[in-house]
Design a protein around this motif. Structure first.
Motif, mmCIF file in Angstrom:
data_model
loop_
_atom_site.group_PDB
_atom_site.id
_atom_site.type_symbol
_atom_site.label_atom_id
_atom_site.label_comp_id
_atom_site.label_asym_id
_atom_site.label_seq_id
_atom_site.Cartn_x
_atom_site.Cartn_y
_atom_site.Cartn_z
ATOM 1 N N ALA A 76 17.335 12.898 -16.070
ATOM 2 C CA ALA A 76 17.081 11.562 -15.482
ATOM 3 C C ALA A 76 17.223 11.610 -13.901
ATOM 4 C CB ALA A 76 18.578 10.706 -16.185
ATOM 5 N N SER A 77 16.531 10.711 -13.573
ATOM 6 C CA SER A 77 16.295 10.779 -11.981
ATOM 7 C C SER A 77 15.919 9.149 -11.483
ATOM 8 C CB SER A 77 15.608 11.938 -11.515
ATOM 9 O OG SER A 77 15.761 11.837 -9.985
ATOM 10 N N ILE A 78 16.259 8.964 -10.225
ATOM 11 C CA ILE A 78 15.700 7.904 -9.601
ATOM 12 C C ILE A 78 14.374 7.869 -9.828
ATOM 13 C CG2 ILE A 78 15.444 6.178 -7.740
ATOM 14 C CD1 ILE A 78 18.082 6.128 -9.084
ATOM 15 N N ALA A 79 13.498 6.893 -10.023
ATOM 16 C CA ALA A 79 11.839 6.746 -9.719
ATOM 17 C C ALA A 79 11.537 5.369 -9.320
ATOM 18 C CB ALA A 79 11.507 6.781 -11.394
ATOM 19 N N TYR A 80 10.388 5.345 -8.821
ATOM 20 C CA TYR A 80 9.881 4.081 -8.261
ATOM 21 C C TYR A 80 8.686 3.547 -8.936
ATOM 22 C CZ TYR A 80 13.122 5.671 -4.918
ATOM 23 O OH TYR A 80 14.381 6.287 -4.116
ATOM 24 N N PRO A 81 8.407 2.310 -8.792
ATOM 25 C CA PRO A 81 7.113 2.026 -9.388
ATOM 26 C C PRO A 81 5.953 1.930 -8.285
ATOM 27 C CG PRO A 81 8.460 0.098 -8.627
ATOM 28 C CD PRO A 81 9.474 1.189 -8.737
ATOM 29 N N TYR A 82 4.833 2.744 -8.652
ATOM 30 C CA TYR A 82 3.822 2.959 -7.830
ATOM 31 C C TYR A 82 2.453 3.112 -8.598
ATOM 32 C CZ TYR A 82 1.288 5.835 -4.427
ATOM 33 O OH TYR A 82 0.174 6.137 -3.501
ATOM 34 N N GLY A 128 1.303 1.122 -10.713
ATOM 35 C CA GLY A 128 1.338 0.850 -12.112
ATOM 36 C C GLY A 128 2.245 1.701 -13.102
ATOM 37 N N LYS A 129 2.793 2.774 -12.427
ATOM 38 C CA LYS A 129 3.515 3.666 -13.555
ATOM 39 C C LYS A 129 4.846 3.936 -12.615
ATOM 40 C CE LYS A 129 1.215 7.565 -11.813
ATOM 41 N NZ LYS A 129 0.269 9.017 -12.354
ATOM 42 N N GLN A 130 5.969 4.623 -13.152
ATOM 43 C CA GLN A 130 6.923 5.127 -12.652
ATOM 44 C C GLN A 130 6.934 6.447 -11.938
ATOM 45 O OE1 GLN A 130 10.170 3.461 -12.312
ATOM 46 N NE2 GLN A 130 8.910 1.487 -12.822
ATOM 47 N N VAL A 131 7.036 6.788 -10.690
ATOM 48 C CA VAL A 131 6.997 8.202 -10.190
ATOM 49 C C VAL A 131 8.223 8.570 -9.703
ATOM 50 C CG1 VAL A 131 4.629 7.668 -9.572
ATOM 51 C CG2 VAL A 131 6.399 6.964 -7.933
ATOM 52 N N PHE A 132 8.246 10.035 -9.585
ATOM 53 C CA PHE A 132 9.539 10.648 -9.527
ATOM 54 C C PHE A 132 9.204 11.367 -8.017
ATOM 55 C CE2 PHE A 132 9.876 10.414 -13.891
ATOM 56 C CZ PHE A 132 11.302 10.136 -14.176
ATOM 57 N N ASN A 133 10.135 11.038 -6.926
ATOM 58 C CA ASN A 133 9.843 11.646 -5.631
ATOM 59 C C ASN A 133 10.745 12.926 -5.491
ATOM 60 O OD1 ASN A 133 8.354 9.248 -5.238
ATOM 61 N ND2 ASN A 133 9.707 8.408 -3.873
ATOM 62 N N ALA A 180 7.183 11.711 -1.194
ATOM 63 C CA ALA A 180 8.555 10.896 -1.151
ATOM 64 C C ALA A 180 8.492 9.466 -0.822
ATOM 65 C CB ALA A 180 9.285 11.566 0.000
ATOM 66 N N ALA A 181 7.428 8.995 -0.042
ATOM 67 C CA ALA A 181 7.117 7.933 0.225
ATOM 68 C C ALA A 181 6.642 6.793 -1.059
ATOM 69 C CB ALA A 181 6.183 7.658 1.574
ATOM 70 N N ARG A 182 6.092 7.471 -1.963
ATOM 71 C CA ARG A 182 5.313 6.704 -3.075
ATOM 72 C C ARG A 182 6.416 5.953 -3.757
ATOM 73 N NH1 ARG A 182 3.207 10.994 -7.164
ATOM 74 N NH2 ARG A 182 5.283 11.816 -7.136
ATOM 75 N N GLY A 183 6.004 4.519 -3.473
ATOM 76 C CA GLY A 183 6.651 3.518 -4.216
ATOM 77 C C GLY A 183 8.085 2.982 -3.253
ATOM 78 N N ALA A 184 8.510 3.798 -2.661
ATOM 79 C CA ALA A 184 9.758 3.807 -1.986
ATOM 80 C C ALA A 184 9.619 3.219 -0.391
ATOM 81 C CB ALA A 184 10.405 5.074 -1.642
#
Length: 369
Positions: A50-56, A58-63, A285-289
């Protein structure tokens, strides 16, 4: 010390949490309950991280390293050879720590890359965890004051309203700054709100200052506030830390699978530490964040050499940091049982990974001051 919550903020949090729990519950079940609680000689069918993810897009991405591990595909392939399916479970920043702790407690996840405070709270609550690998050498914390406020130091904020999301990793460096300045938390009016709501609070004047991560730089760039302090100017162990934590019973019962996981993260750290990959690391690292320019500025501000930023080495600062976390959490009543920070750290997997991958001299092993 004042704790203030707006009705609209709490309503939004409850709504977001309900949606995320429904979504995450399905994701966790997809992983067959993580390892299915497999211990001893029981076969593991699914390994869940499990890890923090960001919407990017149209999907959840892991940085960060999680994203690199996924992109490289090495861990997935190695586990597949053993008949084990790899599942990465996305978690929102709004409820990251508590939801990951619940996953560990219910044995629905086996590993998680997340912050120091939530992990200490889980261990104190009876959830056995082990730090199997650092995922870098810390992240800077910023204090931002609202536009028009003349404050230049923490002392100037005495009696002011400060937005601080309680129980999150950035509370520790803020507390250390307060203590080192001869002040107390009760000298401030602490407003307990999520960082996502903080820019609006600063802009409206509802708070005078805020404790943030790199989003503090974005607040400054947008003209809403001004950074007056960061952990860039503090000892290394003041930085907010996140590590790769493993469920202790899983780690002890399945050291072979744990080693594969740690090997993958060390491989990802080595790739990320290569200057040739710097632009791609920042872009990912910037994706969705945050905007790329903010991520790049945060990295540059840290004072950590590029290669060392992603070091998975257990240098002395790691142990010092977790002792501080354990002591602070107990003193402030965030936990009721003392956490043995030394017992939390399990260096054997990183040591073997560094040796097997011939990376023993790739990173330094000393603590930075």
């Amino acid at each position: 010390m004042a704790y203030q919550y707006s009705a609209s903020f709490l309503s939004k949090c409850r709504h977001a949490l309900a949606l995320l729990l429904a979504m995450l519950g399905g994701a966790l079940l997809t992983g067959c309950g993580g390892s299915g609680g497999a211990t001893g000689g029981e076969a593991v069918k699914t390994l869940t991280i499990a890890s923090i993810a960001y919407p990017y897009q149209g999907k959840q991405v892991f940085n960060g390293l999680n994203g690199v591990v996924i992109q490289q595909g090495w861990l997935k392939d190695q586990l597949a050879k053993k008949g084990v399916n790899l599942v990465f479970t996305p978690v929102s920043t709004a409820v990251g720590g508590p939801l990951i702790n619940e996953g560990f407690s219910g044995k629905r996840i086996d590993f998680a890359s997340y912050g120091d405070f939530p992990a200490a709270i889980a261990v104190a609550g009876g959830v056995p965890l082990k730090i199997v690998a650092p995922v870098g050498q810390g992240q800077d914390v910023y204090i931002v004051v609202r536009k028009g406020l003349a404050a230049r130091s923490i002392a100037d904020l005495k009696g002011k309203r400060i937005a601080l999301h309680r129980g999150r990793p950035w509370e520790l460096p803020f507390s250390k700054l307060v203590d080192s300045s001869g002040l107390k938390l009760s000298d401030f009016k602490i407003v307990n709100i999520n960082p996502s709501a903080t820019p609006a609070a600063l802009e409206s004047g509802s708070v005078d200052a805020a404790v943030l991560l790199s989003d503090g730089l974005l607040v400054e760039q947008n003209g809403i506030g001004r950074v007056i302090w960061s952990t860039r100017h503090a000892p290394a162990d003041w930085k907010m830390r996140a590590e790769l934590f493993g469920r202790a019973d899983f780690v002890d019962a399945h050291p072979d699978l744990t080693q594969l996981v740690v090997d993958a993260f060390v491989r990802a750290a080595a790739w990320s530490s290569d200057e040739a990959n710097k632009a791609e690391v920042i872009r990912n690292a910037a994706r969705g964040a945050l905007p790329e320019r903010i991520v790049a500025k945060d990295y540059a501000n840290s004072g950590i050499p590029w290669r060392e930023r992603f070091s998975p080495v257990f240098n002395p600062a790691v142990r010092t940091h977790y002792r501080s976390v354990a002591d602070y959490a107990l003193q402030r009543g965030l936990i009721r049982k003392k956490v043995d920070a030394d017992a939390l750290i399990d260096e054997r997997f990183v040591d073997k990974a560094l040796k097997d991958l011939k990376l023993e001299q790739f990173w330094t092993h000393e603590a930075r001051s």
